[in-house]
Design a protein around this motif. Structure first.
Motif, short mmCIF file in Angstrom:
data_model
loop_
_atom_site.label_atom_id
_atom_site.label_comp_id
_atom_site.label_asym_id
_atom_site.label_seq_id
_atom_site.Cartn_x
_atom_site.Cartn_y
_atom_site.Cartn_z
N SER A 101 0.70 9.30 6.17
CA SER A 101 1.69 8.23 6.04
C SER A 101 3.12 8.79 5.99
CB SER A 101 1.40 7.39 4.79
OG SER A 101 1.32 8.21 3.65
N SER A 116 -3.61 16.14 -0.85
CA SER A 116 -4.79 15.29 -0.97
C SER A 116 -6.09 15.96 -0.57
CB SER A 116 -4.58 14.00 -0.18
OG SER A 116 -4.24 14.30 1.15
N ASN A 139 5.28 4.76 2.09
CA ASN A 139 5.77 5.99 2.71
C ASN A 139 6.42 5.76 4.07
OD1 ASN A 139 5.27 7.80 0.68
ND2 ASN A 139 3.22 8.31 1.38
N HIS A 189 -1.80 11.42 -5.69
CA HIS A 189 -2.90 12.04 -6.43
C HIS A 189 -2.45 12.69 -7.74
CE1 HIS A 189 -5.88 11.44 -3.26
NE2 HIS A 189 -4.89 11.71 -2.43
N THR A 215 1.02 5.62 -6.17
CA THR A 215 0.11 4.58 -5.67
C THR A 215 -0.68 3.98 -6.84
OG1 THR A 215 -1.66 6.14 -5.14
CG2 THR A 215 -0.11 5.64 -3.39
N GLY A 258 -2.20 -0.93 -4.11
CA GLY A 258 -0.77 -1.05 -3.84
C GLY A 258 -0.05 0.25 -4.16
N THR A 301 0.85 -1.20 0.00
CA THR A 301 0.00 0.00 0.00
C THR A 301 0.88 1.24 0.00
OG1 THR A 301 -0.09 0.40 2.39
CG2 THR A 301 -1.71 -1.16 1.51
N GLY A 302 0.28 2.39 -0.31
CA GLY A 302 0.99 3.67 -0.27
C GLY A 302 1.39 4.02 1.15
N ASP A 351 4.06 15.95 -0.38
CA ASP A 351 3.08 15.49 -1.37
C ASP A 351 3.31 16.33 -2.62
OD1 ASP A 351 1.92 14.19 0.84
OD2 ASP A 351 -0.11 14.91 0.42
N HIS A 399 0.64 14.09 3.76
CA HIS A 399 -0.23 12.96 4.10
C HIS A 399 0.23 12.26 5.39
CE1 HIS A 399 -2.00 8.86 3.52
NE2 HIS A 399 -3.00 9.59 3.03
C1 LIG Z 1 -3.89 7.62 -0.51
C2 LIG Z 1 -2.59 8.24 -0.15
C3 LIG Z 1 -1.54 7.48 0.36
C4 LIG Z 1 -1.73 6.04 0.78
O1 LIG Z 1 -1.87 5.20 -0.27
P1 LIG Z 1 -2.65 3.81 -0.05
O2 LIG Z 1 -2.22 2.97 -1.17
O3 LIG Z 1 -4.10 4.15 -0.05
O4 LIG Z 1 -2.21 3.27 1.29
C5 LIG Z 1 -0.31 8.07 0.52
N1 LIG Z 1 -0.14 9.39 0.25
C6 LIG Z 1 -1.13 10.17 -0.19
C7 LIG Z 1 -0.87 11.61 -0.47
C8 LIG Z 1 -2.39 9.62 -0.39
O5 LIG Z 1 -3.39 10.39 -0.80
#
Ligand SMILES: *Cc1c(COP(=O)(O)O)cnc(C)c1O
Length: 368
Positions: free
Chosen positions: A126, A172, A103, A200, A226, A235, A98-99, A168, A124
């Motif tokens: 993360s 987001s 991160n 995004h 992502t 993923g 996952t993202g 970012d 974000h």
């Molecule tokens: C959605 C998002 C993530 C996390 O990605 P996932 O694959 O949903 O875990 C990380 N960074 C940003 C800026 C996001 O919008």
């Protein structure tokens, strides 16, 4: 554990309580929510690819069976990594489950206690958690404020070993874009690594946010993308040099200690990549149309309508739902100012966009 109840009551009294909404249909421009048919203006499925499935991909089976380093590394993972790296303009890429994991793992495996991280205040969660896990010194700079960033670097850079600027690209919750060109210059001057989260941006502003600025990522650039947003699957991937990929495979805990992404998803992602350019073109037309219609200054598919408080945001979201539009309220702690967050997809028609905007204005006139 009765204190849980008190915490929940407190959230409810502050209009900050959250609930899950149940979909009875696949993700897409139209959704069935609790039995009601609505137009979806709330998804990150920007190119309406999430409901696609090529049956050919089923030959890979569903599960991956193990982590990448044990027996879960499939040929299709590596083919996808090469395809993604090529599109981001980097030497290599590494898939993550996952993202969020990409991160936290990337930031915390690159930075440690002797190092300095400069982080945009609207990054974000993360990235924020990755900074915390790293144990590095973290300085938060005001949103997109490159002057303050430079000031902080000139004051503090020399006390630390490695330095990272973390941001970012498309933010987001506001849909605005970081000044990647300026950050890229500053990171060279102060000998830092630039880590950019393209969650995004990928498939929305281009294949990469760097494209927008005409910059080629160099050896001190890391780009996280992502797959669960515009690319329509699930993923994430980290792009950079072959050396970075090798390092992450050996050191990154959220890569090492988790089951590999299902190969069927890697296969479907590869199929979806072919559909991106044509759909991205359509999405960009919708974005400029809505920007003109609404006057909201967004540079991406995300359009926030900022409201005066939490309650108004919830009321507007409910009003829109009653009128057939799904755009949930976003409230603290996710954002400082409550809002509804509209996101466009390539399949929205001008007529649908007009009706959404009229409905919002009707509410604002009558209730605020
Ligand atoms: C959605 C998002 C993530 C996390 O990605 P996932 O694959 O949903 O875990 C990380 N960074 C940003 C800026 C996001 O919008």
């Amino acid at each position: 554990m009765n204190w849980l109840k008190r915490e929940i009551e407190e959230l409810k009294s502050k209009h900050l309580y959250r609930e899950l909404k149940v979909l009875n249909s696949p993700q897409g421009k139209n959704l069935n929510i609790s039995g009601r048919r609505v137009i979806n203006f709330s998804s990150n499925d920007y190119l309406c690819l999430a409901s696609h499935f090529d049956s050919e991909c089923s030959k890979w089976g569903m599960g991956s069976g193990a982590s990448r380093l044990i027996s879960g590394n499939f040929e299709i993972h590596e083919i996808l990594e090469e395809a993604l790296a090529k599109r981001k303009g980097t030497e290599a890429a590494l898939l993550f489950s996952t993202g969020y994991m990409a991160n936290i793992g990337t930031v915390s495996s690159l930075a440690s206690s002797k190092d300095l991280i400069l982080s945009d205040e609207l990054n974000h969660a993360s990235l924020i958690d990755g900074c915390r896990l790293s144990r590095a010194k973290v300085l938060i700079y005001p949103h997109k404020d490159v002057e303050t960033l430079e000031h902080l670097l000139s004051k503090h850079r020399k006390k630390y070993r490695h330095c990272f600027i973390v941001t970012d690209s498309v933010f987001s919750m506001d849909g605005d874009i970081a000044p990647i060109d300026k950050l890229f210059e500053i990171k060279k001057i102060y000998n830092c690594t630039l880590i950019v989260d393209d969650a995004h941006a990928t498939g929305v502003v281009g294949w990469s946010s760097f494209e927008l600025f005409g910059i080629k990522p160099d050896e001190n650039t890391v780009i996280v993308g992502t797959l669960g947003k515009a690319l329509g699957t699930f993923g994430a991937f980290v792009c950079g040099t072959k050396l970075l990929r090798e390092y992450l495979i050996n050191k990154c805990r959220s890569f090492i200690f988790t089951t590999a992404p299902p190969p069927i998803i890697a296969c479907q992602t590869l199929k979806n990549l072919e559909k991106v350019p044509a759909r991205m073109k359509k999405l960009k037309e919708r974005i400029s149309y809505f920007r003109k219609t609404s006057g909201i200054k967004s540079e991406s598919a995300i359009f926030p309508v900022i409201l005066k408080d939490e309650q108004t945001a919830i009321e507007l979201a409910n009003y829109l739902l009653k009128n057939g539009f799904f755009t949930p309220a976003i409230r603290p702690p996710t954002v400082k100012e409550s809002r509804i967050r509209i996101s466009l997809c390539s399949e929205h028609t001008k007529e649908e966009i007009n009706r959404l905007w009229e409905t919002i204005n009707r509410f604002l006139k009558a209730y605020t």
